[in-house]
Write an enzyme that holds these catalytic residues in place. Structure first.
Site, PDB file in Angstrom:
ATOM      1  N   CYS A  80       4.505   0.972  -8.362  1.00 46.21           N
ATOM      2  CA  CYS A  80       3.685   1.009  -6.992  1.00 46.21           C
ATOM      3  C   CYS A  80       3.578   2.808  -6.808  1.00 46.21           C
ATOM      4  O   CYS A  80       4.356   3.313  -6.527  1.00 46.21           O
ATOM      5  CB  CYS A  80       3.961   0.304  -5.937  1.00 46.21           C
ATOM      6  SG  CYS A  80       2.880   0.583  -4.296  1.00 46.21           S
ATOM      7  N   ARG A  83       3.752   4.205  -2.582  1.00 41.87           N
ATOM      8  CA  ARG A  83       5.021   3.951  -1.970  1.00 41.87           C
ATOM      9  C   ARG A  83       5.331   5.013  -0.530  1.00 41.87           C
ATOM     10  O   ARG A  83       6.270   4.944   0.008  1.00 41.87           O
ATOM     11  CB  ARG A  83       5.988   3.923  -2.687  1.00 41.87           C
ATOM     12  CG  ARG A  83       6.358   2.840  -3.521  1.00 41.87           C
ATOM     13  CD  ARG A  83       7.241   2.973  -4.693  1.00 41.87           C
ATOM     14  NE  ARG A  83       6.840   3.376  -5.851  1.00 41.87           N
ATOM     15  CZ  ARG A  83       7.693   3.602  -6.829  1.00 41.87           C
ATOM     16  NH1 ARG A  83       8.906   3.725  -6.663  1.00 41.87           N
ATOM     17  NH2 ARG A  83       7.361   4.051  -7.974  1.00 41.87           N
ATOM     18  N   TRP A 251      -3.308  -1.670   0.886  1.00 39.71           N
ATOM     19  CA  TRP A 251      -4.684  -1.409   0.672  1.00 39.71           C
ATOM     20  C   TRP A 251      -4.975  -1.321  -0.777  1.00 39.71           C
ATOM     21  O   TRP A 251      -4.041  -0.805  -1.403  1.00 39.71           O
ATOM     22  CB  TRP A 251      -5.255  -0.340   1.798  1.00 39.71           C
ATOM     23  CG  TRP A 251      -4.513   0.849   1.768  1.00 39.71           C
ATOM     24  CD1 TRP A 251      -4.842   1.839   0.570  1.00 39.71           C
ATOM     25  CD2 TRP A 251      -3.664   1.436   2.429  1.00 39.71           C
ATOM     26  NE1 TRP A 251      -3.976   3.042   0.980  1.00 39.71           N
ATOM     27  CE2 TRP A 251      -3.157   2.856   1.791  1.00 39.71           C
ATOM     28  CE3 TRP A 251      -2.819   1.059   3.564  1.00 39.71           C
ATOM     29  CZ2 TRP A 251      -2.359   3.554   2.406  1.00 39.71           C
ATOM     30  CZ3 TRP A 251      -1.771   1.705   4.116  1.00 39.71           C
ATOM     31  CH2 TRP A 251      -1.402   3.085   3.456  1.00 39.71           C
ATOM     32  N   GLU A 256      -8.422  -0.208  -9.042  1.00 40.02           N
ATOM     33  CA  GLU A 256      -8.063  -1.340  -9.333  1.00 40.02           C
ATOM     34  C   GLU A 256      -9.098  -2.241  -9.391  1.00 40.02           C
ATOM     35  O   GLU A 256      -9.197  -2.947 -10.127  1.00 40.02           O
ATOM     36  CB  GLU A 256      -7.215  -1.688  -8.019  1.00 40.02           C
ATOM     37  CG  GLU A 256      -5.841  -1.104  -7.778  1.00 40.02           C
ATOM     38  CD  GLU A 256      -4.855  -1.490  -6.723  1.00 40.02           C
ATOM     39  OE1 GLU A 256      -4.842  -0.944  -5.607  1.00 40.02           O
ATOM     40  OE2 GLU A 256      -4.095  -2.592  -7.021  1.00 40.02           O
TER      41      GLU A 256
END
Ligand code: ARG
Length: 394
Positions: A80, A83, A251, A256
């Protein structure tokens, strides 16, 4: 070096029959009580937990432990990039909830808390932990909101990734509308009952229609995407206790959607369509028509979310934030586990600062894990013929 969970090295298999490991419990509690000093000394708590594990095979987290454990699991999520805000995770404690109806009601609630307005909040809903050797509640879906995929004579309509799952839903009685962006039903499975399908109400699904700041024809492609990505099939493991149902969301980062979901050849595969709209020469690769289409598609995604007042970030900003996160963590004396292959954005990698370095690879706990069985269910593997008659709930 091979680290489980990195570069397609499978993570360690979970044994749902195994009791909570007292060593992992202790490691977590020491970490938690050190980082959250107001919780006081850890020793008395350790004694209680050891006794609980000896007597029952597991133990019960306090609310503080649950909240901190979930936040640290995010902090440890090596794939991720987002973070920096790990401390701000909203934790909804749903451990007392067991029926399918109640679980579904609270999944809807989760989506409303996460994205009710335009300010998307990172939220996790933590349902009951698995007790060693006992069946547990789960959701089959990979994410709470995803689009169906239908195989037709002219190719796939919708998201090709979810064709098998969509087939499974139809075998269970879901009609499907055959459109390109049909939100899939949620499958909730609780012990002793057949899995049940639930349709998300409109109020729970915020979507953004995609248009382009300059190109009028773009809107006529009829593209849209949902505003909240909420992973619903990863197991949260805190201090040796497993929470198989703990959906969480952040979010979106624009790429992506614009560089993966809408662009990948095995997803919506829109680069040729966008290139055609742009009138590009697609006869050979060296015209970089793919790259040019990719940029305009991604501009459209970011611009459309901004126009809708919906939170989203771009890959340059999110890369800077990740480096800020790394600096914060280094100051706190903590290593930052990170998987380069996931952290580097899927477009313009070298134009972002996260590209130009290596990262610490480690499986640090607490963390989130994707079990192979959960992954298979999200691909539609859960449907046996006997289930085909399961009723469709409202
Ligand atoms: N990449 C996934 C998707 O496109 C979502 C993964 C989580 N993303 C996030 N921004 N929290 O739906």
């Amino acid at each position: 070096m091979t680290v489980p969970g990195y570069r397609n090295v499978p993570a360690q298999e979970w044994d749902p029959a195994a009791p909570a490991d007292p060593a992992e419990a202790e490691e977590f509690l020491r970490l938690c009580y050190t980082e959250v000093s107001r919780l006081g000394p850890v020793e008395p708590r350790l004694a209680v937990v050891r006794a609980q594990i000896a007597a029952t095979g597991t133990y019960v987290h306090t609310t503080d432990e649950l909240v901190w454990g979930a936040r640290v699991a995010w902090r440890n999520a090596s794939r991720c990039i987002g973070r920096l805000y790990w401390r701000s995770l909203t934790v909804l404690d749903r451990r007392r909830v067991h029926t399918a109806d109640e679980i579904f009601r609270l999944l809807v609630r989760h989506l409303q808390v996460a994205g009710g307005g335009s300010a998307i909040r990172p939220v996790i809903s933590i349902f009951a932990p698995a007790r060693p050797g006992r069946p547990y509640a789960r959701v089959w879906n990979e994410q709470l909101i995803r689009y169906a995929g239908y195989r037709t004579e002219e190719g796939v309509v919708g998201d090709p990734r979810y064709v098998p799952f969509t087939d499974a839903m139809r075998a269970m009685g879901w009609p499907g509308r055959g459109g390109p962006f049909d939100v899939l039903p949620i499958v909730v499975e609780v012990p002793g009952e057949s899995p049940r399908l639930f349709e998300l109400p409109e109020k729970a699904v915020v979507e953004v229609p995609i248009a382009h700041p300059e190109l009028g024809w773009f809107e006529r492609l009829g593209l849209r995407w949902h505003a909240v990505p909420a992973i619903s099939n990863m197991r949260l493991r805190i201090g040796g206790v497993d929470y198989p149902l703990a959906p969480f969301n952040g979010w979106y980062m624009g790429t992506e959607i614009g560089a993966r979901n809408l662009a990948d050849p095995d997803r919506y595969n829109l680069l040729p369509v966008v290139a055609h709209g742009l009138g590009l020469d697609t006869s050979h690769e060296a015209t970089l028509w793919r790259d040019r289409a990719l940029v305009e598609l991604n501009r459209a995604v970011l611009w459309s979310f901004h126009r809708a007042g919906m939170k989203i970030s771009d890959h340059h900003t999110e890369s800077e934030r990740f480096l800020a996160h790394m600096r914060n963590e280094e100051k706190a004396g903590r290593p930052v586990p990170a998987d380069w292959t996931w952290i580097v954005p899927p477009m313009s990698g070298g134009a972002t600062p996260v590209f130009h370095r290596y990262y610490h690879e480690a499986d640090q706990r607490p963390n989130f894990y994707l079990d192979s069985e959960a992954a298979a269910l999200a691909r539609g593997a859960g449907v046996r013929p006997a289930l085909a008659a399961a009723p469709l709930a409202a």
